[in-house]
Scaffold this motif. Structure first.
Motif, PDB file in Angstrom:
ATOM      1  N   ASP A   1       6.117   2.858  -2.200  1.00 45.68           N
ATOM      2  CA  ASP A   1       5.815   3.936  -3.137  1.00 45.68           C
ATOM      3  C   ASP A   1       6.361   3.512  -4.501  1.00 45.68           C
ATOM      4  O   ASP A   1       7.577   3.494  -4.714  1.00 45.68           O
ATOM      5  CB  ASP A   1       6.474   5.237  -2.672  1.00 45.68           C
ATOM      6  CG  ASP A   1       6.132   6.425  -3.560  1.00 45.68           C
ATOM      7  OD1 ASP A   1       5.567   6.219  -4.662  1.00 45.68           O
ATOM      8  OD2 ASP A   1       6.449   7.562  -3.164  1.00 45.68           O
TER       9      ASP A   1
ATOM     10  N   TYR B   1       0.857  -1.175   0.000  1.00 45.32           N
ATOM     11  CA  TYR B   1       0.000   0.000   0.000  1.00 45.32           C
ATOM     12  C   TYR B   1       0.897   1.230   0.000  1.00 45.32           C
ATOM     13  O   TYR B   1       2.102   1.146   0.245  1.00 45.32           O
ATOM     14  CB  TYR B   1      -0.903   0.009   1.240  1.00 45.32           C
ATOM     15  CG  TYR B   1      -0.130   0.147   2.532  1.00 45.32           C
ATOM     16  CD1 TYR B   1       0.123   1.398   3.087  1.00 45.32           C
ATOM     17  CD2 TYR B   1       0.387  -0.974   3.189  1.00 45.32           C
ATOM     18  CE1 TYR B   1       0.860   1.534   4.266  1.00 45.32           C
ATOM     19  CE2 TYR B   1       1.125  -0.846   4.351  1.00 45.32           C
ATOM     20  CZ  TYR B   1       1.352   0.403   4.888  1.00 45.32           C
ATOM     21  OH  TYR B   1       2.100   0.536   6.029  1.00 45.32           O
ATOM     22  N   TYR B   2       0.286   2.383  -0.250  1.00 47.44           N
ATOM     23  CA  TYR B   2       1.030   3.639  -0.198  1.00 47.44           C
ATOM     24  C   TYR B   2       0.565   4.516   0.963  1.00 47.44           C
ATOM     25  O   TYR B   2       1.347   4.870   1.826  1.00 47.44           O
ATOM     26  CB  TYR B   2       0.908   4.401  -1.507  1.00 47.44           C
ATOM     27  CG  TYR B   2       1.527   5.785  -1.453  1.00 47.44           C
ATOM     28  CD1 TYR B   2       2.887   5.945  -1.156  1.00 47.44           C
ATOM     29  CD2 TYR B   2       0.756   6.917  -1.669  1.00 47.44           C
ATOM     30  CE1 TYR B   2       3.450   7.214  -1.078  1.00 47.44           C
ATOM     31  CE2 TYR B   2       1.315   8.176  -1.604  1.00 47.44           C
ATOM     32  CZ  TYR B   2       2.663   8.323  -1.298  1.00 47.44           C
ATOM     33  OH  TYR B   2       3.215   9.580  -1.224  1.00 47.44           O
ATOM     34  N   SER B   3      -0.723   4.853   1.018  1.00 44.74           N
ATOM     35  CA  SER B   3      -1.199   5.786   2.042  1.00 44.74           C
ATOM     36  C   SER B   3      -2.186   5.172   3.023  1.00 44.74           C
ATOM     37  O   SER B   3      -2.346   5.685   4.125  1.00 44.74           O
ATOM     38  CB  SER B   3      -1.844   7.014   1.382  1.00 44.74           C
ATOM     39  OG  SER B   3      -2.934   6.625   0.567  1.00 44.74           O
ATOM     40  N   GLN B   4      -2.842   4.097   2.637  1.00 43.22           N
ATOM     41  CA  GLN B   4      -3.848   3.490   3.510  1.00 43.22           C
ATOM     42  C   GLN B   4      -3.381   2.094   3.917  1.00 43.22           C
ATOM     43  O   GLN B   4      -3.443   1.163   3.116  1.00 43.22           O
ATOM     44  CB  GLN B   4      -5.198   3.400   2.781  1.00 43.22           C
ATOM     45  CG  GLN B   4      -6.321   2.829   3.622  1.00 43.22           C
ATOM     46  CD  GLN B   4      -7.633   2.783   2.865  1.00 43.22           C
ATOM     47  OE1 GLN B   4      -7.814   3.487   1.876  1.00 43.22           O
ATOM     48  NE2 GLN B   4      -8.548   1.952   3.319  1.00 43.22           N
TER      49      GLN B   4
ATOM     50  N   ARG C   1       4.460  -1.056   3.157  1.00 47.73           N
ATOM     51  CA  ARG C   1       4.341   0.214   2.443  1.00 47.73           C
ATOM     52  C   ARG C   1       5.346   0.264   1.297  1.00 47.73           C
ATOM     53  O   ARG C   1       6.518  -0.074   1.477  1.00 47.73           O
ATOM     54  CB  ARG C   1       4.574   1.401   3.382  1.00 47.73           C
ATOM     55  CG  ARG C   1       4.290   2.750   2.715  1.00 47.73           C
ATOM     56  CD  ARG C   1       4.585   3.915   3.641  1.00 47.73           C
ATOM     57  NE  ARG C   1       4.215   5.192   3.034  1.00 47.73           N
ATOM     58  CZ  ARG C   1       4.950   5.840   2.145  1.00 47.73           C
ATOM     59  NH1 ARG C   1       6.118   5.346   1.756  1.00 47.73           N
ATOM     60  NH2 ARG C   1       4.540   6.991   1.639  1.00 47.73           N
TER      61      ARG C   1
END
Length: 258
Positions: free
Chosen positions: A40, A28-31, A38
């Motif tokens: 990006d 995931y990136y933000s959630q 995580r």
């Protein structure tokens, strides 16, 4: 098989995680997601680091940001570079095409007319150059069963009086999120490579789709505002890919039956 799923907090990625019978590492990136890592996808070093640590046997790349070129175009290239030698399924879109009077099959050349379509087409080109064995799974509007898809939320917003309108001149081949996620997992385990079209067999306008969603959800389908909008017919012919799948890609009138 250890499967890495990018965009696992998103609508499609979360359904892939739910259905997968493999050991799954969601990113995931933000959630944040349970058990997730995580990552990006815009950061090539970070992508390299995560894939090196996870050491997946397969990757389904579902992460994107419709308005961000770096995420949608550069991100898939970063994943493909880091994952060379790993089975890769990349989720693309019908809007790599610009629209015409007959459906597009897997041999059709991309001809995007929107920034999002151009970003996805650029990602396709990069992936095919980096890993010719990768699957490029083009799909269409993704619909669910609990009102969580973008199309469903938009219909409910219009019904509540929020601004906007449905286009009667935009023709697509919607697909159910469960059918699509199941098909992606099958393609991952197959010998398929290159473009694969994974969309529903029935074409409808955005207006017709909105009315079907409204009817299913007990809203007034004829109260929804609409406009012709820019004409665009980007039907995907998924016949060839369907022959490779056990999953039956249902038509929109079937899975949205009231």
């Amino acid at each position: 098989m250890r499967l890495l799923v990018t965009g696992a907090s998103g609508f499609l990625g979360s359904e892939v995680v739910r259905l997968a019978e493999h050991e799954v590492v969601p990113t995931y990136y933000s959630q944040p997601v349970p058990g997730g890592v995580r990552m990006d996808v815009r950061d090539r070093g970070e992508v390299d680091d995560v894939i090196r640590k996870v050491r997946p046997d397969g990757i389904i790349h579902a992460a994107f940001q419709q308005s961000d070129w770096a995420t949608t175009a550069d991100g898939p290239a970063n994943v493909a570079l880091a994952a060379r030698g790993t089975r890769l399924v990349f989720v693309s879109t019908d809007v790599v095409f610009g629209g015409r009077s007959e459906p597009y099959d897997e041999d059709a050349s991309p001809c995007p007319v929107t920034p999002y379509g151009a970003a996805k087409a650029a990602a396709e080109t990069a992936i095919r150059a980096i890993d010719p064995s990768a699957v490029i799974a083009r799909t269409s509007l993704i619909i669910g069963y609990d009102g969580q898809s973008q199309s469903e939320r938009f219909v409910h917003a219009l019904a509540a009086g929020e601004p906007g309108a449905l286009y009667s001149g935009n023709i697509r081949c919607p697909v159910h999120v469960t059918d699509l996620a199941s098909a992606l997992l099958e393609l991952l385990d197959s010998d398929a490579k290159g473009p694969a079209h994974v969309a529903g067999p029935q074409a409808v306008t955005r207006l017709d789709l909105g009315r079907l969603i409204a009817t299913r959800d007990g809203l007034d389908p004829h109260a929804l505002p609409f406009t012709p909008g820019p004409p665009s017919d980007v039907r995907l012919d998924s016949t060839r890919t369907q022959t490779l799948l056990r999953t039956r890609l249902r038509g929109v009138h079937e899975f949205l039956a009231a």
